[in-house]
Design an enzyme around this catalytic site. Structure first.
Site, short mmCIF file in Angstrom:
data_model
loop_
_atom_site.label_atom_id
_atom_site.label_comp_id
_atom_site.label_asym_id
_atom_site.label_seq_id
_atom_site.Cartn_x
_atom_site.Cartn_y
_atom_site.Cartn_z
N ASP A 60 0.79 -1.24 0.00
CA ASP A 60 0.00 0.00 0.00
C ASP A 60 0.82 1.29 0.00
O ASP A 60 0.46 2.26 0.69
CB ASP A 60 -0.96 0.00 1.19
N LYS A 95 -6.65 -4.93 -3.12
CA LYS A 95 -7.28 -5.55 -1.95
C LYS A 95 -8.32 -4.61 -1.34
O LYS A 95 -8.06 -3.42 -1.17
CB LYS A 95 -6.22 -5.94 -0.92
N CYS A 97 -2.14 -2.26 7.87
CA CYS A 97 -2.10 -3.26 6.80
C CYS A 97 -0.89 -4.19 6.87
O CYS A 97 -1.00 -5.38 6.52
CB CYS A 97 -2.18 -2.57 5.45
N1 TIU Z 1 -2.65 0.39 4.29
C1 TIU Z 1 -3.07 0.67 5.52
O1 TIU Z 1 -2.36 0.51 6.51
N2 TIU Z 1 -4.36 1.20 5.63
C2 TIU Z 1 -4.76 2.04 6.65
O2 TIU Z 1 -5.91 2.42 6.71
N3 TIU Z 1 -3.80 2.41 7.55
C3 TIU Z 1 -3.95 3.28 8.59
O3 TIU Z 1 -3.00 3.40 9.39
N4 TIU Z 1 -5.07 3.99 8.72
#
Ligand code: TIU
Length: 225
Positions: free
Chosen positions: A26, A131, A164
């Protein structure tokens, strides 16, 4: 077999390089740039940017050695049919997934903010997993893809440590994969949660996996090159 020795907590590991994938989670504009999802949730997105340089170094080494490289992107279909209402409505209107932002609709596939930042962009031949959840195994086919390639070990990088990256590491453990989280290649919007999440992973003799860093992994990779 190309064996890589990696210093890690709670103990060093020897991995078969050909059964090991680099996973970049991500690294999207929505999390790393102002005006994206992370920003809308009230976070300081600059805290994540220290991951970029070490991930670039890892990508260069993985590409040189012909390793499997997997990038993931969190995001939803434009009609939000893959977004559970619980994930949507917990935050005020205007700050929700699908709401308009400076980089397009927040966390929606195809919008600018959903894209991976240029610095660590995938190249041809690398896998990109879209995802809908935090855990990269949920509703993606990642498990089958890894098994199809004979992958047993995952080097976890990306953002965020406590959301994530942690969710994916925990799911990897339950699915029968070894996960090594690279501390300098993952970051949180909270340094305290970053440390806490890493502590949980390596506690109790490595209850979810291992914690290492890019220097240890690069040293191991250079020794097999
Ligand atoms: N990719 C991921 O970690 N999504 C989140 O929403 N992370 C947060 O820390 N909010």
């Amino acid at each position: 077999m190309r064996t890589v020795h990696i210093a890690a907590k709670p103990f060093a590991v020897d991995l078969d390089l050909d059964r090991t994938a680099l996973v970049v989670i991500d690294m999207q504009k929505d999390f790393l740039y102002p005006g994206g999802y992370g920003d809308f949730l009230g976070n300081d997105v600059t805290l994540l940017q220290r991951t970029i340089a070490p991930i670039q170094a890892l990508l260069a080494a993985a590409r040189r050695l012909g390793m499997t490289v997997i990038h993931t992107r969190e995001g939803h279909l434009p009609d939000l049919s893959d977004c559970p209402p619980t994930k949507l409505t917990r935050w005020p209107e205007g700050n929700r997934i699908g709401d308009p932002g400076p980089m397009g609709r927040i966390l929606i596939r195809g919008e600018e903010g959903h894209g991976i930042i240029d610095e660590v962009a995938p190249i041809e031949g690398e896998v990109v997993i879209d995802k809908p959840g935090k855990n990269a195994f949920y509703a993606t086919g990642l498990d089958e893809l890894l098994r199809g390639r004979g992958i047993e070990n995952l080097l976890i990088t990306g953002v965020t440590t406590d959301v994530c990256c942690s969710a994916t590491t925990i799911a990897a453990n339950d699915s029968g994969f070894n996960a090594l989280v690279l501390a300098d290649c993952v970051a949180s919007y909270s340094p305290e949660r970053h440390t806490a999440a890493l502590d949980v992973i390596a506690a109790q003799g490595g209850i979810f996996g291992w914690v290492t860093d890019s220097a240890a992994v690069l040293a191991g990779l250079e020794a097999v090159a």
